[in-house]
Design a protein around this motif. Structure first.
Motif, short mmCIF file in Angstrom:
data_model
loop_
_atom_site.label_atom_id
_atom_site.label_comp_id
_atom_site.label_asym_id
_atom_site.label_seq_id
_atom_site.Cartn_x
_atom_site.Cartn_y
_atom_site.Cartn_z
N VAL A 54 -12.40 4.78 12.64
CA VAL A 54 -11.85 4.50 11.31
C VAL A 54 -12.38 5.53 10.31
CG1 VAL A 54 -11.72 2.84 9.41
CG2 VAL A 54 -11.60 2.04 11.79
N ALA A 55 -13.68 5.80 10.39
CA ALA A 55 -14.31 6.74 9.45
C ALA A 55 -13.76 8.16 9.62
CB ALA A 55 -15.83 6.74 9.65
N ILE A 56 -13.62 8.60 10.86
CA ILE A 56 -13.13 9.96 11.09
C ILE A 56 -11.66 10.08 10.72
CG2 ILE A 56 -12.78 11.77 12.82
CD1 ILE A 56 -15.18 10.54 14.35
N GLY A 57 -10.87 9.08 11.12
CA GLY A 57 -9.46 9.09 10.76
C GLY A 57 -9.26 9.03 9.26
N GLY A 58 -10.04 8.20 8.59
CA GLY A 58 -9.95 8.13 7.14
C GLY A 58 -10.40 9.41 6.47
N GLY A 59 -11.43 10.04 7.02
CA GLY A 59 -11.87 11.32 6.47
C GLY A 59 -10.81 12.39 6.59
N ALA A 60 -10.11 12.40 7.73
CA ALA A 60 -9.02 13.37 7.92
C ALA A 60 -7.88 13.10 6.95
CB ALA A 60 -8.53 13.33 9.36
N ALA A 61 -7.54 11.82 6.78
CA ALA A 61 -6.46 11.47 5.85
C ALA A 61 -6.84 11.82 4.42
CB ALA A 61 -6.15 9.97 5.97
N TYR A 62 -8.09 11.62 4.06
CA TYR A 62 -8.56 11.96 2.73
C TYR A 62 -8.50 13.47 2.51
CZ TYR A 62 -11.67 12.40 -1.30
OH TYR A 62 -12.19 12.70 -2.53
N LEU B 214 0.83 -1.20 0.00
CA LEU B 214 0.00 0.00 0.00
C LEU B 214 0.86 1.25 0.00
CD1 LEU B 214 -2.82 -1.08 2.46
CD2 LEU B 214 -3.05 -0.62 0.02
N GLY B 215 2.02 1.18 0.64
CA GLY B 215 2.94 2.32 0.61
C GLY B 215 3.37 2.67 -0.79
N GLN B 216 3.63 1.66 -1.60
CA GLN B 216 4.01 1.89 -3.00
C GLN B 216 2.86 2.52 -3.79
OE1 GLN B 216 5.24 -1.95 -4.42
NE2 GLN B 216 7.29 -1.78 -3.56
N ARG B 217 1.65 2.00 -3.57
CA ARG B 217 0.49 2.50 -4.32
C ARG B 217 0.16 3.95 -3.95
NH1 ARG B 217 1.71 -1.39 -6.47
NH2 ARG B 217 0.48 -3.18 -7.18
N GLN B 218 0.26 4.26 -2.67
CA GLN B 218 -0.19 5.57 -2.21
C GLN B 218 0.86 6.66 -2.39
OE1 GLN B 218 -2.78 5.64 1.35
NE2 GLN B 218 -2.47 3.45 1.44
N SER B 219 2.05 6.29 -2.84
CA SER B 219 3.07 7.31 -3.09
C SER B 219 2.94 7.89 -4.49
CB SER B 219 4.47 6.70 -2.91
OG SER B 219 4.68 5.66 -3.86
N GLY B 220 2.07 7.34 -5.30
CA GLY B 220 1.90 7.79 -6.68
C GLY B 220 0.81 8.83 -6.83
N PRO B 221 0.42 9.10 -8.09
CA PRO B 221 -0.56 10.15 -8.36
C PRO B 221 -1.98 9.81 -7.89
CG PRO B 221 0.00 8.94 -10.36
CD PRO B 221 0.95 8.49 -9.32
N GLN B 222 -2.26 8.55 -7.62
CA GLN B 222 -3.59 8.16 -7.18
C GLN B 222 -3.65 7.97 -5.66
OE1 GLN B 222 -4.29 4.71 -9.82
NE2 GLN B 222 -5.85 5.96 -10.81
N ARG B 223 -2.90 8.78 -4.97
CA ARG B 223 -2.81 8.66 -3.51
C ARG B 223 -4.17 8.80 -2.84
NH1 ARG B 223 -0.58 13.29 -0.25
NH2 ARG B 223 -0.85 12.65 1.90
N ARG B 224 -4.98 9.73 -3.31
CA ARG B 224 -6.29 9.95 -2.70
C ARG B 224 -7.16 8.70 -2.82
NH1 ARG B 224 -9.82 15.38 -3.43
NH2 ARG B 224 -8.27 16.02 -1.92
N LEU B 225 -7.14 8.06 -3.98
CA LEU B 225 -7.91 6.84 -4.18
C LEU B 225 -7.47 5.75 -3.22
CD1 LEU B 225 -9.80 4.91 -5.74
CD2 LEU B 225 -7.92 4.53 -7.35
N TRP B 226 -6.17 5.61 -3.03
CA TRP B 226 -5.66 4.55 -2.17
C TRP B 226 -5.89 4.83 -0.70
CZ3 TRP B 226 -4.97 -0.17 -3.64
CH2 TRP B 226 -4.76 -0.42 -5.00
N VAL B 227 -6.00 6.09 -0.33
CA VAL B 227 -6.41 6.42 1.04
C VAL B 227 -7.82 5.91 1.28
CG1 VAL B 227 -7.05 8.32 2.57
CG2 VAL B 227 -4.86 8.37 1.39
N VAL B 228 -8.71 6.16 0.32
CA VAL B 228 -10.09 5.67 0.44
C VAL B 228 -10.12 4.15 0.52
CG1 VAL B 228 -12.32 5.52 -0.73
CG2 VAL B 228 -11.06 7.68 -0.75
N VAL B 229 -9.35 3.51 -0.36
CA VAL B 229 -9.31 2.04 -0.38
C VAL B 229 -8.81 1.51 0.96
CG1 VAL B 229 -8.15 0.04 -1.40
CG2 VAL B 229 -9.06 1.86 -2.87
#
Length: 201
Positions: free
Chosen positions: A183-191, A72-87
């Motif tokens: 999880v929802a609040i933490g994920g929302g903040a990360a997003y 996941l670190g590899q995936r989220q370091s690219g241009p689709q980081r926002r998508l992978w945060v949601v995932v």
């Protein structure tokens, strides 16, 4: 040159929203991570499995956590980081629900624990990699150090939260469900954080 104070580093020049998002995501994700890390065997026992099965569930969760963090670190370091945060955060929520509702199938429960471990550790790794991006070189140590300290508070609160629920008579499945709002609040903040401007240096 005048050295900026800690409040100026954290909240000056429009950094307050970014700092608060970092704090929320770190605190809540660490809270969930350490809750699961410390209490997963007990929660699995509470679901009706044996001590040996509970130990294996924890092993699979930790092993998958190590693998998932890297992937996941590899995936989220690219241009689709926002998508992978949601995932990642959706994956955490789905896996915890899966563990809570897996029923009598230990294979399904162990797999759900592995998925949860992968997504939780992956999300935490990405937060650690992201935090330095939002503070300039001159203030990075203060910004990141404070954020990590806030995350450590979450790592203390998480196990205590589970302990309080279990002591109060709440079952294992209900404890796992009770984690979902964090999880929802933490994920929302990360997003939301992915929409903030990063530092130029």
């Amino acid at each position: 040159a005048r050295v900026a104070s800690v409040p100026q580093v954290l909240f000056g020049e429009g950094r307050a929203p970014t700092t608060l998002m970092l704090w929320a995501s770190f605190f809540l994700t660490q809270m969930v991570l350490l809750l699961i890390l410390n209490w997963l065997p007990s929660l699995i026992l509470g679901l009706g499995y044996t001590h040996a099965q509970a130990s294996w569930a924890a092993v699979w969760s930790n092993l998958a956590g190590s693998i998932g963090a890297g992937l996941l670190g590899q995936r989220q370091s690219g241009p689709q980081r926002r998508l992978w945060v949601v995932v990642s955060y959706a994956g955490i929520a789905a896996a915890l629900l899966w563990v809570a509702q897996a029923g009598g199938s230990f294979a399904a429960t162990a797999l759900a624990c592995a998925v949860a471990g992968a997504f939780i550790n992956g999300a935490m790794l990405v937060l650690y990699a992201s935090a330095p991006l939002y503070y300039g070189a001159a203030i990075r140590g203060t910004g990141v150090g404070t954020t990590v300290a806030v995350g450590r508070l979450g790592s203390v609160v998480g196990p205590l939260y589970a302990s309080a629920l279990l002591t109060g008579g709440v079952g294992s499945a209900a404890v796992l469900v009770a984690v979902l709002p964090f999880v929802a609040i933490g994920g929302g903040a990360a997003y939301a954080l992915t929409g903030r401007a990063t530092s130029a240096d």
